[in-house]
Scaffold this motif. Structure first.
Motif, PDB file in Angstrom:
ATOM      1  N   THR A 140       3.924   0.956  -5.305  1.00  0.00           N
ATOM      2  CA  THR A 140       4.808  -0.188  -5.065  1.00  0.00           C
ATOM      3  C   THR A 140       6.150  -0.055  -5.770  1.00  0.00           C
ATOM      4  OG1 THR A 140       2.832  -1.580  -4.925  1.00  0.00           O
ATOM      5  CG2 THR A 140       4.943  -2.708  -5.121  1.00  0.00           C
ATOM      6  N   ILE A 157       6.110  -3.289  -0.045  1.00  0.00           N
ATOM      7  CA  ILE A 157       4.746  -3.609   0.375  1.00  0.00           C
ATOM      8  C   ILE A 157       3.771  -2.969  -0.607  1.00  0.00           C
ATOM      9  CG2 ILE A 157       3.008  -3.327   2.191  1.00  0.00           C
ATOM     10  CD1 ILE A 157       5.255  -3.234   4.221  1.00  0.00           C
ATOM     11  N   GLY A 158       2.816  -3.762  -1.065  1.00  0.00           N
ATOM     12  CA  GLY A 158       1.757  -3.218  -1.921  1.00  0.00           C
ATOM     13  C   GLY A 158       0.666  -2.610  -1.059  1.00  0.00           C
ATOM     14  N   THR A 161      -2.326  -2.275  -3.186  1.00  0.00           N
ATOM     15  CA  THR A 161      -2.577  -3.360  -4.148  1.00  0.00           C
ATOM     16  C   THR A 161      -2.682  -4.713  -3.475  1.00  0.00           C
ATOM     17  OG1 THR A 161      -0.181  -3.558  -4.543  1.00  0.00           O
ATOM     18  CG2 THR A 161      -1.440  -2.133  -6.036  1.00  0.00           C
ATOM     19  N   ASP A 162      -2.353  -4.795  -2.212  1.00  0.00           N
ATOM     20  CA  ASP A 162      -2.445  -6.043  -1.464  1.00  0.00           C
ATOM     21  C   ASP A 162      -3.755  -6.056  -0.670  1.00  0.00           C
ATOM     22  OD1 ASP A 162      -1.948  -7.703   1.172  1.00  0.00           O
ATOM     23  OD2 ASP A 162      -0.493  -8.431  -0.301  1.00  0.00           O
ATOM     24  N   GLU A 163      -4.491  -7.174  -0.731  1.00  0.00           N
ATOM     25  CA  GLU A 163      -5.800  -7.252  -0.073  1.00  0.00           C
ATOM     26  C   GLU A 163      -5.710  -7.009   1.429  1.00  0.00           C
ATOM     27  OE1 GLU A 163      -8.114 -10.704  -1.059  1.00  0.00           O
ATOM     28  OE2 GLU A 163      -7.343 -10.769  -3.107  1.00  0.00           O
ATOM     29  N   TRP A 165      -3.458  -5.169   3.029  1.00  0.00           N
ATOM     30  CA  TRP A 165      -2.968  -3.847   3.374  1.00  0.00           C
ATOM     31  C   TRP A 165      -3.878  -2.717   2.907  1.00  0.00           C
ATOM     32  CZ3 TRP A 165       1.025  -2.271   6.397  1.00  0.00           C
ATOM     33  CH2 TRP A 165       1.972  -3.238   6.779  1.00  0.00           C
TER      34      TRP A 165
END
Length: 304
Positions: A140, A157-158, A161-163, A165
């Motif tokens: 990120t 954009i993670g 780390t993003d649920e 993605w």
């Protein structure tokens, strides 16, 4: 004049075939020993441990179906199963379509050995190395992918780390790695299809689209069925990419079933419960493979 003596002499002159009935088994013996030691015995041992409570510190204690009852009541297990199925759908769907397109392009446009090597090259990279490289690319803060997005005026954009993605990103990483190998399997199947069928279809005025859906896909069905069976089994066993990139996070969003089994066995030393989940995965894969084999008629061909 009788020809019996001549026939008898010819029969007598024929050399006897050596009796090498044991020779194939001799050459198969190393593979059979390896299969028994590394596959069959661990399978039997794992099934036995699934009925026990075992943590390496105390002897295994038989507990019957307690581990399986716990598995059916474990919300984390079902969440891991849901995450795994979502990953498999993304990975197999995208990978199969892309591999089919690449195989058709190689078959129709070029059959260069160099291009086949280029297509296969990501598969020659180990999963751990591929995961590390993509982890750096998609970071990120420091990853080049997010720098490109920022340069284009988009928000960072993670990816891992993003649920929302995380699983699609891991699926695409493994699509990138395995797509070339799958394409070569399909390409090999395309080379076995007879040209006479295509020539007859073009003579009758069939378009390329009609030829693809009416000839190529039906004739390629056994190969595609085999490819799907192999790739689906492999996708359900995804572990190393997840372990390197996310470790099952964030908030169990990438906690696939193999990751959960590993955590239970080597993180919490609950080998009995981990073995029960492994047996459950084995049964699920067996059922899926059987259904696939029947629905796709993998053992039949339309070339007859």
């Amino acid at each position: 004049m009788s020809t019996t003596p001549a026939r008898s002499s010819k029969r007598a002159a024929r050399p006897k075939k050596p009796n090498n009935g044991w020779l194939p088994f001799f050459f198969l013996l190393p593979a059979a020993i390896g299969y028994a030691v590394f596959y069959l015995w661990p399978l039997v041992r794992g099934i036995w441990l699934s009925f026990t409570s075992f943590n390496l510190l105390t002897p295994a204690k038989f507990v019957g179906f307690a581990n399986y009852e716990r598995m059916f009541q474990d919300p984390i297990f079902w969440n891991s199963m849901k995450v795994t199925v979502w990953y498999v759908l993304l990975n197999i769907g995208i990978q199969t379509v892309m591999a089919l397109i690449i195989a058709l392009m190689m078959h129709q446009l070029t059959q260069s050995t160099f291009l086949r090597g280029v297509v296969l090259s990501p598969y020659l990279v180990s999963n751990v190395v591929a995961a590390l490289v993509w982890l750096w690319i998609l970071d990120t803060q420091l990853g080049i992918a997010n720098h490109v997005l920022e340069w284009m005026g988009l928000d960072r954009i993670g990816f891992l780390t993003d649920e929302a993605w995380a699983i699609p990103t891991i699926a695409l990483i493994n699509v990138w790695r395995h797509m070339g190998y799958t394409a070569l399997l399909i390409f090999a199947g395309l080379q076995t299809l007879p040209n006479s069928v295509y020539e007859a279809a073009r003579t009758d005025g069939a378009s390329e689209t009609r030829i693809f859906f009416s000839i190529t896909m039906p004739l390629l069905r056994p190969i595609l069925a085999l490819v799907l069976i192999m790739t689906i089994i492999g996708s359900f066993q995804v572990f190393d990419t997840v372990a390197v990139t996310t470790g099952g996070g964030p908030a169990n969003a990438t906690n696939v079933l193999q990751m959960y089994i590993y955590d239970m066995a080597f993180g919490r030393f609950q080998f009995g419960y981990a073995s029960a989940m492994s047996v459950g995965l084995l049964v699920i894969l067996g059922i899926i493979t059987f259904i696939q084999f029947k629905l796709t008629r993998a053992g039949e061909t339309d070339l007859d």
